[in-house]
Design a protein around this motif. Structure first.
Motif, PDB file in Angstrom:
ATOM      1  N   ARG A 146       0.823  -1.221   0.000  1.00 42.39           N
ATOM      2  CA  ARG A 146       0.000   0.000   0.000  1.00 42.39           C
ATOM      3  C   ARG A 146       0.848   1.257   0.000  1.00 42.39           C
ATOM      4  O   ARG A 146       0.378   2.310  -0.414  1.00 42.39           O
TER       5      ARG A 146
ATOM      6  N   TYR B  23       2.559   3.295  -5.039  1.00 42.36           N
ATOM      7  CA  TYR B  23       2.237   4.587  -5.648  1.00 42.36           C
ATOM      8  C   TYR B  23       3.522   5.310  -6.042  1.00 42.36           C
ATOM      9  O   TYR B  23       4.489   5.332  -5.274  1.00 42.36           O
TER      10      TYR B  23
ATOM     11  N   ASN C 226      -3.348  10.809   0.556  1.00 38.82           N
ATOM     12  CA  ASN C 226      -4.006   9.913  -0.385  1.00 38.82           C
ATOM     13  C   ASN C 226      -5.188   9.211   0.293  1.00 38.82           C
ATOM     14  O   ASN C 226      -5.016   8.203   0.971  1.00 38.82           O
ATOM     15  N   ASN C 227      -6.373   9.746   0.104  1.00 39.36           N
ATOM     16  CA  ASN C 227      -7.571   9.172   0.724  1.00 39.36           C
ATOM     17  C   ASN C 227      -8.089   7.945  -0.010  1.00 39.36           C
ATOM     18  O   ASN C 227      -9.034   7.310   0.437  1.00 39.36           O
ATOM     19  N   GLU C 228      -7.482   7.619  -1.141  1.00 41.83           N
ATOM     20  CA  GLU C 228      -7.926   6.469  -1.917  1.00 41.83           C
ATOM     21  C   GLU C 228      -6.899   5.333  -1.935  1.00 41.83           C
ATOM     22  O   GLU C 228      -7.000   4.424  -2.758  1.00 41.83           O
ATOM     23  N   LYS C 229      -5.913   5.380  -1.033  1.00 42.66           N
ATOM     24  CA  LYS C 229      -4.906   4.309  -1.024  1.00 42.66           C
ATOM     25  C   LYS C 229      -5.583   2.979  -0.715  1.00 42.66           C
ATOM     26  O   LYS C 229      -6.439   2.892   0.148  1.00 42.66           O
ATOM     27  N   ASP C 230      -5.188   1.974  -1.477  1.00 43.82           N
ATOM     28  CA  ASP C 230      -5.883   0.699  -1.373  1.00 43.82           C
ATOM     29  C   ASP C 230      -5.009  -0.397  -1.976  1.00 43.82           C
ATOM     30  O   ASP C 230      -4.570  -0.287  -3.122  1.00 43.82           O
ATOM     31  N   GLY C 231      -4.782  -1.435  -1.201  1.00 41.43           N
ATOM     32  CA  GLY C 231      -4.009  -2.565  -1.690  1.00 41.43           C
ATOM     33  C   GLY C 231      -4.656  -3.264  -2.870  1.00 41.43           C
ATOM     34  O   GLY C 231      -3.975  -3.907  -3.667  1.00 41.43           O
ATOM     35  N   ARG C 232      -5.977  -3.136  -2.998  1.00 37.32           N
ATOM     36  CA  ARG C 232      -6.651  -3.753  -4.153  1.00 37.32           C
ATOM     37  C   ARG C 232      -6.270  -3.042  -5.450  1.00 37.32           C
ATOM     38  O   ARG C 232      -6.490  -3.569  -6.534  1.00 37.32           O
ATOM     39  N   LYS C 233      -5.685  -1.864  -5.336  1.00 30.73           N
ATOM     40  CA  LYS C 233      -5.173  -1.142  -6.508  1.00 30.73           C
ATOM     41  C   LYS C 233      -3.670  -1.386  -6.672  1.00 30.73           C
ATOM     42  O   LYS C 233      -3.195  -1.620  -7.771  1.00 30.73           O
ATOM     43  N   THR C 234      -2.930  -1.299  -5.554  1.00 28.98           N
ATOM     44  CA  THR C 234      -1.472  -1.423  -5.643  1.00 28.98           C
ATOM     45  C   THR C 234      -1.027  -2.858  -5.918  1.00 28.98           C
ATOM     46  O   THR C 234      -0.048  -3.066  -6.634  1.00 28.98           O
TER      47      THR C 234
END
Length: 132
Positions: free
Chosen positions: A57, A61, A72-80
């Motif tokens: 996480r 980025y 970063n209010n949208e940090k998400d392991g499902r993205k990274t």
């Protein structure tokens, strides 16, 4: 924030985490350790002193920092995680040996990790090799 796209992006963030962990600034050290403690998926590097663990996480980025990560209010392991998997070439996996090494690394850093990763799931790992 923009997701990493290259091995160089990934290695740059690994260096940022290493710099925080070896900083003279107590808050930077504390912040980096907390990311390691709270992580679920980690890029693992075998260094001269043993395995080191980098939470997806944070390192997922581009040009991340404490300040950017906190904003970063949208940090998400499902993205990274998919971004890191694309770079490394496979999805993170649970590994008994790496789990034990993670526990030892946490002890080395001076804290006791949670029993499992976020949401009660097993921690998972990507092993970064020297040829990547």
């Amino acid at each position: 924030m923009e997701l990493i796209r290259t091995i160089d992006d990934l290695k740059a963030n690994i260096k940022v985490m290493d710099n925080y962990l070896s900083s003279k600034d107590h808050e930077e050290i504390k912040y980096a350790k907390e990311r390691v403690r709270m992580g679920t998926c980690f890029v693992v590097v075998n260094s001269k002193t043993g395995y080191r663990f980098y939470p997806s996480r944070f390192i997922g980025y581009v040009d991340n920092s404490i300040e950017k990560h906190e904003r970063n209010n949208e940090k998400d392991g499902r993205k990274t995680n998919p971004a890191i998997s694309e770079i490394i070439g496979y999805k993170p996996e649970y590994d008994d040996e790496l789990e034990e090494a993670y526990l030892e690394y946490c002890s080395f850093l001076g804290f006791k990790p949670t029993k499992k990763g976020a949401f009660g799931v097993k921690r998972k790992y990507w092993k970064l090799t020297t040829h990547q």
